[in-house]
Design a protein around this motif. Structure first.
Motif, mmCIF file in Angstrom:
data_model
loop_
_atom_site.group_PDB
_atom_site.id
_atom_site.type_symbol
_atom_site.label_atom_id
_atom_site.label_comp_id
_atom_site.label_asym_id
_atom_site.label_seq_id
_atom_site.Cartn_x
_atom_site.Cartn_y
_atom_site.Cartn_z
ATOM 1 N N TYR A 1 0.893 -1.222 -0.050
ATOM 2 C CA TYR A 1 0.149 0.016 0.066
ATOM 3 C C TYR A 1 0.838 1.239 -0.028
ATOM 4 C CZ TYR A 1 -4.313 2.531 0.879
ATOM 5 O OH TYR A 1 -5.391 3.485 0.954
ATOM 6 N N PHE A 2 0.679 2.131 -0.934
ATOM 7 C CA PHE A 2 1.475 3.336 -1.096
ATOM 8 C C PHE A 2 0.734 4.523 -0.660
ATOM 9 C CE2 PHE A 2 2.765 6.845 -3.954
ATOM 10 C CZ PHE A 2 4.006 7.180 -3.425
ATOM 11 N N SER A 3 1.101 5.145 0.218
ATOM 12 C CA SER A 3 0.652 6.214 0.741
ATOM 13 C C SER A 3 1.494 7.899 0.245
ATOM 14 C CB SER A 3 0.280 6.375 2.385
ATOM 15 O OG SER A 3 -0.590 5.397 2.658
ATOM 16 N N ASP B 1 8.567 12.209 -8.719
ATOM 17 C CA ASP B 1 9.301 11.170 -7.751
ATOM 18 C C ASP B 1 8.091 10.156 -7.048
ATOM 19 O OD1 ASP B 1 11.723 12.141 -7.924
ATOM 20 O OD2 ASP B 1 11.686 13.579 -6.141
ATOM 21 N N ALA B 2 6.961 10.370 -6.915
ATOM 22 C CA ALA B 2 5.889 9.386 -6.301
ATOM 23 C C ALA B 2 6.065 8.426 -7.634
ATOM 24 C CB ALA B 2 4.580 9.963 -6.286
ATOM 25 N N ALA B 3 5.976 8.741 -8.940
ATOM 26 C CA ALA B 3 6.093 7.566 -10.035
ATOM 27 C C ALA B 3 7.330 6.828 -9.838
ATOM 28 C CB ALA B 3 5.819 8.325 -11.269
ATOM 29 N N VAL B 4 8.264 7.323 -9.641
ATOM 30 C CA VAL B 4 9.624 6.509 -9.444
ATOM 31 C C VAL B 4 9.489 5.512 -8.270
ATOM 32 C CG1 VAL B 4 11.989 6.709 -8.769
ATOM 33 C CG2 VAL B 4 11.185 8.480 -10.534
ATOM 34 N N ALA B 5 9.064 6.382 -7.058
ATOM 35 C CA ALA B 5 8.965 5.203 -6.043
ATOM 36 C C ALA B 5 7.935 4.029 -6.418
ATOM 37 C CB ALA B 5 8.398 6.088 -4.697
ATOM 38 N N LEU B 6 6.682 4.235 -6.958
ATOM 39 C CA LEU B 6 5.932 3.112 -7.477
ATOM 40 C C LEU B 6 6.696 2.152 -8.122
ATOM 41 C CD1 LEU B 6 2.625 5.050 -7.523
ATOM 42 C CD2 LEU B 6 3.129 3.293 -5.987
ATOM 43 N N LEU B 7 7.495 2.605 -9.285
ATOM 44 C CA LEU B 7 8.319 1.873 -10.336
ATOM 45 C C LEU B 7 9.405 0.891 -9.518
ATOM 46 C CD1 LEU B 7 8.022 4.079 -13.498
ATOM 47 C CD2 LEU B 7 6.745 1.831 -12.946
ATOM 48 N N GLU C 1 9.105 0.115 -6.423
ATOM 49 C CA GLU C 1 8.708 -0.910 -5.695
ATOM 50 C C GLU C 1 8.210 -2.012 -6.561
ATOM 51 O OE1 GLU C 1 7.346 -3.118 -2.493
ATOM 52 O OE2 GLU C 1 8.687 -1.481 -2.469
ATOM 53 N N ALA C 2 7.657 -1.600 -7.879
ATOM 54 C CA ALA C 2 7.144 -2.741 -8.582
ATOM 55 C C ALA C 2 8.164 -3.642 -9.055
ATOM 56 C CB ALA C 2 6.359 -2.175 -9.787
ATOM 57 N N GLU C 3 9.442 -2.852 -9.310
ATOM 58 C CA GLU C 3 10.516 -3.758 -9.999
ATOM 59 C C GLU C 3 11.359 -4.490 -8.811
ATOM 60 O OE1 GLU C 3 12.920 -1.050 -11.805
ATOM 61 O OE2 GLU C 3 11.459 -0.803 -13.605
ATOM 62 N N LEU C 4 11.349 -3.989 -7.687
ATOM 63 C CA LEU C 4 11.970 -4.559 -6.427
ATOM 64 C C LEU C 4 11.316 -4.435 -5.270
ATOM 65 C CD1 LEU C 4 14.831 -6.095 -5.714
ATOM 66 C CD2 LEU C 4 15.482 -3.719 -5.185
ATOM 67 N N PRO C 5 10.483 -5.389 -4.973
ATOM 68 C CA PRO C 5 9.409 -5.133 -3.947
ATOM 69 C C PRO C 5 10.247 -4.978 -2.619
ATOM 70 C CG PRO C 5 8.460 -6.680 -5.400
ATOM 71 C CD PRO C 5 10.006 -6.530 -5.821
ATOM 72 N N ARG C 6 9.913 -4.387 -1.805
ATOM 73 C CA ARG C 6 10.532 -4.191 -0.371
ATOM 74 C C ARG C 6 9.447 -3.853 0.597
ATOM 75 N NH1 ARG C 6 14.562 0.818 -0.148
ATOM 76 N NH2 ARG C 6 12.623 1.834 -0.611
ATOM 77 N N PHE C 7 8.311 -3.898 0.246
ATOM 78 C CA PHE C 7 7.216 -3.530 1.236
ATOM 79 C C PHE C 7 5.971 -4.388 0.917
ATOM 80 C CE2 PHE C 7 9.417 0.469 0.404
ATOM 81 C CZ PHE C 7 9.846 0.694 1.935
ATOM 82 N N VAL C 8 6.025 -5.756 0.889
ATOM 83 C CA VAL C 8 5.106 -6.593 0.888
ATOM 84 C C VAL C 8 4.672 -7.015 1.952
ATOM 85 C CG1 VAL C 8 4.545 -8.932 0.146
ATOM 86 C CG2 VAL C 8 6.386 -7.768 -0.969
ATOM 87 N N GLN C 9 3.408 -6.833 2.223
ATOM 88 C CA GLN C 9 2.472 -6.727 3.317
ATOM 89 C C GLN C 9 2.761 -5.519 4.197
ATOM 90 O OE1 GLN C 9 0.961 -9.486 1.967
ATOM 91 N NE2 GLN C 9 0.210 -9.923 3.983
ATOM 92 N N ARG C 10 3.097 -4.507 3.875
ATOM 93 C CA ARG C 10 3.399 -3.075 4.259
ATOM 94 C C ARG C 10 2.734 -2.074 3.561
ATOM 95 N NH1 ARG C 10 9.114 -2.447 6.441
ATOM 96 N NH2 ARG C 10 9.677 -3.279 4.128
ATOM 97 N N ARG C 11 2.557 -0.666 4.299
ATOM 98 C CA ARG C 11 2.356 0.340 3.803
ATOM 99 C C ARG C 11 3.740 1.233 3.685
ATOM 100 N NH1 ARG C 11 -1.582 4.855 6.173
ATOM 101 N NH2 ARG C 11 -0.675 3.910 8.053
ATOM 102 N N PHE C 12 3.846 1.906 2.614
ATOM 103 C CA PHE C 12 4.984 2.822 2.802
ATOM 104 C C PHE C 12 4.623 4.152 1.873
ATOM 105 C CE2 PHE C 12 5.214 1.347 -1.907
ATOM 106 C CZ PHE C 12 5.820 2.241 -2.417
ATOM 107 N N THR C 13 5.480 4.967 2.302
ATOM 108 C CA THR C 13 5.290 6.366 1.923
ATOM 109 C C THR C 13 6.565 7.108 1.625
ATOM 110 O OG1 THR C 13 4.205 8.765 2.374
ATOM 111 C CG2 THR C 13 5.341 7.476 3.995
ATOM 112 N N ILE C 14 6.690 8.284 0.840
ATOM 113 C CA ILE C 14 7.691 9.110 0.592
ATOM 114 C C ILE C 14 7.514 10.457 0.867
ATOM 115 C CG2 ILE C 14 8.382 7.168 -1.110
ATOM 116 C CD1 ILE C 14 7.772 9.258 -3.270
ATOM 117 N N GLY C 15 8.784 11.174 0.870
ATOM 118 C CA GLY C 15 8.456 12.582 1.053
ATOM 119 C C GLY C 15 10.027 12.957 0.953
ATOM 120 N N TYR C 16 10.144 14.271 1.161
ATOM 121 C CA TYR C 16 11.331 15.162 1.034
ATOM 122 C C TYR C 16 12.067 15.343 2.433
ATOM 123 C CZ TYR C 16 10.422 15.787 -3.877
ATOM 124 O OH TYR C 16 10.020 15.469 -5.112
#
Length: 106
Positions: free
Chosen positions: A46-48, A83-89, A91-106
């Motif tokens: 889940y991406f917030s 940058d949100a798009a980069v973070a989503l891609l 995660e899709a290419e190299l999953p690190r947050f399976v069964q977890r939520r993650f977020t990003i920010g500066y």
């Protein structure tokens, strides 16, 4: 506690962002959807996004967080759409947050 759990915190955040308070229902819907995922037997991520997500630059220099917003030095939760798009891609290419939520920010 997350902002969606408190009318006062949620309304203050919506007011600060210049959004109608009617958006509170959508925010709470997302919180409830995350709760359903957390109790399911499905694989999920889940991406917030940050509270302020606006068009800007793709910097590739953002911080990653979990259940709490990532805040900048001014206490703002913000990121560019790019940058949100980069973070989503990422995660899709190299999953690190399976069964977890993650977020990003500066």
């Amino acid at each position: 506690m997350v902002r969606a759990d408190s009318d006062e915190l949620l309304h203050a955040a919506l007011d600060r962002l210049g959004l109608p308070r009617g958006y509170a229902a959508a925010v709470r819907g997302h919180r409830d959807a995350l709760d359903v995922l957390r109790t399911s037997n499905r694989l999920w991520t889940y991406f917030s996004p940050a509270e302020e997500i606006t068009p800007g630059e793709r910097t590739g220099r953002f911080r990653v967080g979990g259940d709490q917003p990532v805040l900048d030095a001014d206490g703002r939760s913000r990121v560019s759409v790019e940058d949100a798009a980069v973070a989503l891609l990422d995660e899709a290419e190299l999953p690190r947050f399976v069964q977890r939520r993650f977020t990003i920010g500066y």
